[in-house]
Design a protein around this motif. Structure first.
Motif, PDB file in Angstrom:
ATOM      1  N   PRO A   1       0.826  -1.215   0.000  1.00 12.21           N
ATOM      2  CA  PRO A   1       0.000   0.000   0.000  1.00 12.21           C
ATOM      3  C   PRO A   1       0.857   1.261   0.000  1.00 12.21           C
ATOM      4  N   GLU A   2       0.278   2.325  -0.507  1.00 10.16           N
ATOM      5  CA  GLU A   2       0.954   3.611  -0.433  1.00 10.16           C
ATOM      6  C   GLU A   2       0.878   4.143   0.991  1.00 10.16           C
ATOM      7  N   GLY A   3       1.805   5.038   1.319  1.00  6.03           N
ATOM      8  CA  GLY A   3       1.744   5.714   2.611  1.00  6.03           C
ATOM      9  C   GLY A   3       2.488   5.045   3.738  1.00  6.03           C
ATOM     10  N   ILE A   4       3.143   3.919   3.468  1.00 10.14           N
ATOM     11  CA  ILE A   4       3.931   3.260   4.503  1.00 10.14           C
ATOM     12  C   ILE A   4       5.406   3.346   4.122  1.00 10.14           C
ATOM     13  N   PRO A   5       6.310   3.297   5.114  1.00  8.87           N
ATOM     14  CA  PRO A   5       7.744   3.345   4.782  1.00  8.87           C
ATOM     15  C   PRO A   5       8.123   2.158   3.891  1.00  8.87           C
ATOM     16  N   SER A   6       8.848   2.434   2.816  1.00  7.27           N
ATOM     17  CA  SER A   6       9.134   1.376   1.852  1.00  7.27           C
ATOM     18  C   SER A   6      10.602   1.286   1.458  1.00  7.27           C
ATOM     19  N   GLU A   7      11.438   2.173   1.980  1.00 10.52           N
ATOM     20  CA  GLU A   7      12.821   2.243   1.516  1.00 10.52           C
ATOM     21  C   GLU A   7      13.602   0.957   1.743  1.00 10.52           C
ATOM     22  N   ASN A   8      13.231   0.205   2.798  1.00 14.20           N
ATOM     23  CA  ASN A   8      13.962  -1.033   3.096  1.00 14.20           C
ATOM     24  C   ASN A   8      13.383  -2.257   2.387  1.00 14.20           C
ATOM     25  N   TYR A   9      12.368  -2.039   1.576  1.00 12.60           N
ATOM     26  CA  TYR A   9      11.742  -3.138   0.836  1.00 12.60           C
ATOM     27  C   TYR A   9      12.739  -3.684  -0.185  1.00 12.60           C
ATOM     28  N   CYS A  10      12.865  -4.999  -0.244  1.00 12.60           N
ATOM     29  CA  CYS A  10      13.767  -5.629  -1.222  1.00 12.60           C
ATOM     30  C   CYS A  10      13.128  -5.565  -2.604  1.00 12.60           C
ATOM     31  N   VAL A  11      13.873  -5.103  -3.601  1.00 17.04           N
ATOM     32  CA  VAL A  11      13.290  -4.930  -4.927  1.00 17.04           C
ATOM     33  C   VAL A  11      12.850  -6.256  -5.556  1.00 17.04           C
ATOM     34  N   CYS A  12      13.431  -7.358  -5.098  1.00 13.32           N
ATOM     35  CA  CYS A  12      12.967  -8.680  -5.563  1.00 13.32           C
ATOM     36  C   CYS A  12      13.185  -9.704  -4.460  1.00 13.32           C
ATOM     37  N   GLY A  13      12.115 -10.013  -3.729  1.00 13.79           N
ATOM     38  CA  GLY A  13      12.211 -11.001  -2.656  1.00 13.79           C
ATOM     39  C   GLY A  13      12.394 -12.409  -3.179  1.00 13.79           C
ATOM     40  N   HIS A  14      11.871 -12.672  -4.376  1.00 13.53           N
ATOM     41  CA  HIS A  14      11.942 -14.020  -4.943  1.00 13.53           C
ATOM     42  C   HIS A  14      13.387 -14.477  -5.113  1.00 13.53           C
ATOM     43  N   MET A  15      14.234 -13.590  -5.619  1.00 13.30           N
ATOM     44  CA  MET A  15      15.595 -14.011  -5.930  1.00 13.30           C
ATOM     45  C   MET A  15      16.460 -14.163  -4.692  1.00 13.30           C
ATOM     46  N   ARG A  16      15.969 -13.759  -3.533  1.00 15.16           N
ATOM     47  CA  ARG A  16      16.737 -13.956  -2.304  1.00 15.16           C
ATOM     48  C   ARG A  16      16.685 -15.411  -1.844  1.00 15.16           C
ATOM     49  N   ASN A  17      15.657 -16.125  -2.264  1.00 18.10           N
ATOM     50  CA  ASN A  17      15.481 -17.510  -1.826  1.00 18.10           C
ATOM     51  C   ASN A  17      15.723 -18.534  -2.924  1.00 18.10           C
ATOM     52  N   ILE A  18      15.651 -18.112  -4.184  1.00 19.61           N
ATOM     53  CA  ILE A  18      15.806 -19.040  -5.307  1.00 19.61           C
ATOM     54  C   ILE A  18      16.809 -18.472  -6.298  1.00 19.61           C
ATOM     55  N   MET A  19      17.738 -19.308  -6.749  1.00 20.37           N
ATOM     56  CA  MET A  19      18.708 -18.890  -7.757  1.00 20.37           C
ATOM     57  C   MET A  19      18.557 -19.748  -9.002  1.00 20.37           C
ATOM     58  N   HIS A  20      18.973 -19.179 -10.130  1.00 16.30           N
ATOM     59  CA  HIS A  20      18.938 -19.911 -11.389  1.00 16.30           C
ATOM     60  C   HIS A  20      20.354 -20.316 -11.784  1.00 16.30           C
ATOM     61  N   LEU A  21      20.540 -21.595 -11.994  1.00 11.90           N
ATOM     62  CA  LEU A  21      21.813 -22.123 -12.479  1.00 11.90           C
ATOM     63  C   LEU A  21      21.620 -22.481 -13.942  1.00 11.90           C
ATOM     64  N   ASP A  22      22.276 -21.731 -14.842  1.00 11.69           N
ATOM     65  CA  ASP A  22      22.002 -21.953 -16.258  1.00 11.69           C
ATOM     66  C   ASP A  22      22.855 -23.087 -16.826  1.00 11.69           C
ATOM     67  N   PHE A  23      22.543 -23.481 -18.060  1.00  9.04           N
ATOM     68  CA  PHE A  23      23.172 -24.638 -18.694  1.00  9.04           C
ATOM     69  C   PHE A  23      24.663 -24.452 -18.895  1.00  9.04           C
ATOM     70  N   ASP A  24      25.120 -23.209 -18.831  1.00  3.43           N
ATOM     71  CA  ASP A  24      26.537 -22.920 -19.031  1.00  3.43           C
ATOM     72  C   ASP A  24      27.272 -22.740 -17.703  1.00  3.43           C
ATOM     73  N   GLY A  25      26.558 -22.991 -16.585  1.00  2.00           N
ATOM     74  CA  GLY A  25      27.199 -22.958 -15.280  1.00  2.00           C
ATOM     75  C   GLY A  25      27.138 -21.646 -14.545  1.00  2.00           C
ATOM     76  N   TYR A  26      26.481 -20.635 -15.112  1.00  4.94           N
ATOM     77  CA  TYR A  26      26.377 -19.346 -14.430  1.00  4.94           C
ATOM     78  C   TYR A  26      25.285 -19.387 -13.364  1.00  4.94           C
ATOM     79  N   LEU A  27      25.610 -18.857 -12.202  1.00  2.00           N
ATOM     80  CA  LEU A  27      24.647 -18.763 -11.113  1.00  2.00           C
ATOM     81  C   LEU A  27      24.095 -17.350 -11.109  1.00  2.00           C
ATOM     82  N   MET A  28      22.805 -17.226 -11.431  1.00  2.00           N
ATOM     83  CA  MET A  28      22.182 -15.930 -11.657  1.00  2.00           C
ATOM     84  C   MET A  28      20.977 -15.751 -10.740  1.00  2.00           C
ATOM     85  N   PRO A  29      20.583 -14.515 -10.471  1.00  2.00           N
ATOM     86  CA  PRO A  29      19.413 -14.283  -9.614  1.00  2.00           C
ATOM     87  C   PRO A  29      18.110 -14.818 -10.187  1.00  2.00           C
ATOM     88  N   CYS A  30      17.949 -14.794 -11.514  1.00  2.00           N
ATOM     89  CA  CYS A  30      16.716 -15.348 -12.097  1.00  2.00           C
ATOM     90  C   CYS A  30      16.958 -15.675 -13.564  1.00  2.00           C
TER      91      CYS A  30
END
Length: 467
Positions: free
Chosen positions: A331-360
């Motif tokens: 919601p608007e009107g609440i402090p938001s500066e500490n909000y993580c821009v992407c919470g999903h990538m903090r818990n799950i990582m993508h390992l691609d076919f070439d061996g790179y470990l990426m956020p998504c």
């Protein structure tokens, strides 16, 4: 009284998060308060709670743990099963890895970001996959989803599955086009007692799927696979990729998938990378896509919400009584500066076919972005999980985004948008800037679509959940 950790739980800890209780069957986790967790570690069936070793406060906590369902209590001592005892990992906590085990595919998709139909993309050798599995296990990661390319094209697919199972790593989801899913495949799963979920790509009835996948008969093959999976009580999530040629078939597609018992439908947009460069005329503008979705929402409700749906994250529902708008984060009107821009990538990582470990996965579409991150062939996974580039990115807060985009800091939708999607911004802007503006989400809010969805759903008396 002897208190014993229930057999379905195991105790784990990671750097900064040392108090984890993991369900061994579902892999659900919870981090307990330190004092409570310290007492739980003594609930191994070997200590009598009436012993002078324990204080009245600790005995009270043991009863709380029993009430919470974590422990059993009895008059006799007992022992824990293998794997239940506390184990600590020096790396940061990561819930799951989304692993692309091959860059190869048996489809000729016109929108393939990998350009798989025209390139001999790599896949790690079996020995390399086994080493990766060992490293995943050694970091305390207990969930893996498998994707490609087309994961099922690997000749050693079942060797990889068996190695993951032997390491007590749960395969939560297999991403597939469905072409190789048949009775023999189902029998192999059944023989191993495995019931992963499946995300199947299907882009519409009446020829829409065949055209986008570049294979005559693709619709028939994919629908057969979906039917077979559901007949065997396996969860099926369908991913529908939108383009000019299939949006008119969305309603019929949803109803067809509902007939087959599909568990959920994700409607997504084309990612403008790779092969998609050749079908520019099929890419919907944001306004075209959002307007079409506005037209479909009443149809979805009138049809009785045939299956749970996520409609390009602008509308999500599973029934005719409630809905949410995933693009609206807070919601608007609440402090938001500490909000993580992407919470999903903090818990799950993508390992691609070439061996790179990426956020998504989407971020790895851009070859330039790969240079920001490291490969599992160059460093151990435990090292990559504390890698500065990765940690800096996943720790990015909304205040960092506002600093890079001051115009967003004063926007009336700054909280609901919360920077949108980093990967979408990168692919839209085509500049490799992971802190760029997500123009699609900007259009959604400033174009009035957020309010229009609310108006439609109010008309049908649907209750809004979330921001």
């Amino acid at each position: 009284m002897y208190y014993t950790l229930k057999r379905e739980y195991m105790l784990r800890g990671w750097k900064l998060l040392p108090t984890g209780v993991i369900n061994r069957d579902t892999r659900d986790f919870k981090f307990l308060p330190p004092k409570k967790f310290a007492v739980l570690k003594f609930c191994n069936g070997q200590f009598d709670s009436e012993s002078i070793l324990f204080s009245d406060e600790q005995r009270k906590i043991m009863e709380e743990l029993r009430a919470d369902g974590y422990v059993d209590a009895g008059n006799n001592s007992s022992t824990l099963e293998d794997g239940q005892e506390y184990k600590f990992y020096e790396n940061r906590f990561l819930d799951a890895i989304h692993w692309s085990i091959t860059g190869k595919c048996n489809c000729k998709c016109r929108h393939c970001y990998m350009s798989a139909p025209h390139a001999a993309l790599p896949e790690p050798e079996t020995s390399q996959c086994r080493r990766i599995i060992d490293e995943i296990s050694s970091c305390g990661i207990r969930i893996v989803s498998l994707t490609g390319g087309e994961a099922l094209t690997r000749k050693d697919f079942w060797e990889i599955v068996d190695a993951l199972t032997a390491a007590d790593i749960k395969i939560s989801m297999i991403y597939s086009n469905g072409f190789l899913i048949n009775e023999k495949f189902i029998a192999e799963l059944s023989k191993r007692g495995l019931k992963p979920g499946f995300q199947i790509s299907f882009d519409g009835v009446n020829g829409g799927h065949d055209w986008l996948r570049g294979v005559d008969g693709a619709e028939k093959l994919t629908l057969r696979a979906i039917k077979l999976l559901r007949e065997n009580n396996l969860t099926v999530i369908v991913s529908f990729t939108t383009y000019n040629g299939n949006m008119s078939a969305l309603r019929d597609t949803v109803n067809k998938l509902a007939e087959l018992g599909v568990n959920r439908l994700r409607v997504a947009t084309l990612v403008f990378e790779g092969e998609c460069e050749n079908i520019k005329n099929q890419v919907l503008s944001d306004e075209e896509l959002f307007n079409f979705c506005l037209e479909y929402i009443p149809q979805y409700i009138e049809d009785g919400a045939p299956i749970p749906i996520n409609l390009v994250s602008m509308f999500e529902s599973r029934n005719t009584s409630e809905y949410k708008i995933p693009l609206s984060k807070m919601p608007e009107g609440i402090p938001s500066e500490n909000y993580c821009v992407c919470g999903h990538m903090r818990n799950i990582m993508h390992l691609d076919f070439d061996g790179y470990l990426m956020p998504c996965p989407i971020i790895c579409f851009d070859e330039n972005n790969k240079t920001l991150f490291s490969r599992i062939t160059d460093k151990k996974l435990s090292e990559l999980l504390v890698d500065k580039a990765y940690m800096d990115f996943v720790s990015t807060r909304l205040r960092d985004y506002f600093k890079a985009n001051p115009q967003c800091a004063t926007c009336e939708y700054k909280n609901r948008c919360a920077g949108g999607c980093r990967a979408t911004a990168m692919t839209e802007n085509r500049d490799g800037n992971l802190l760029g503006v997500d123009k699609s989400t900007c259009t959604f809010f400033k174009g009035g679509y957020y309010n229009k969805i609310i108006e439609i759903c109010d008309r049908f008396n649907l209750k809004r959940i979330g921001a």
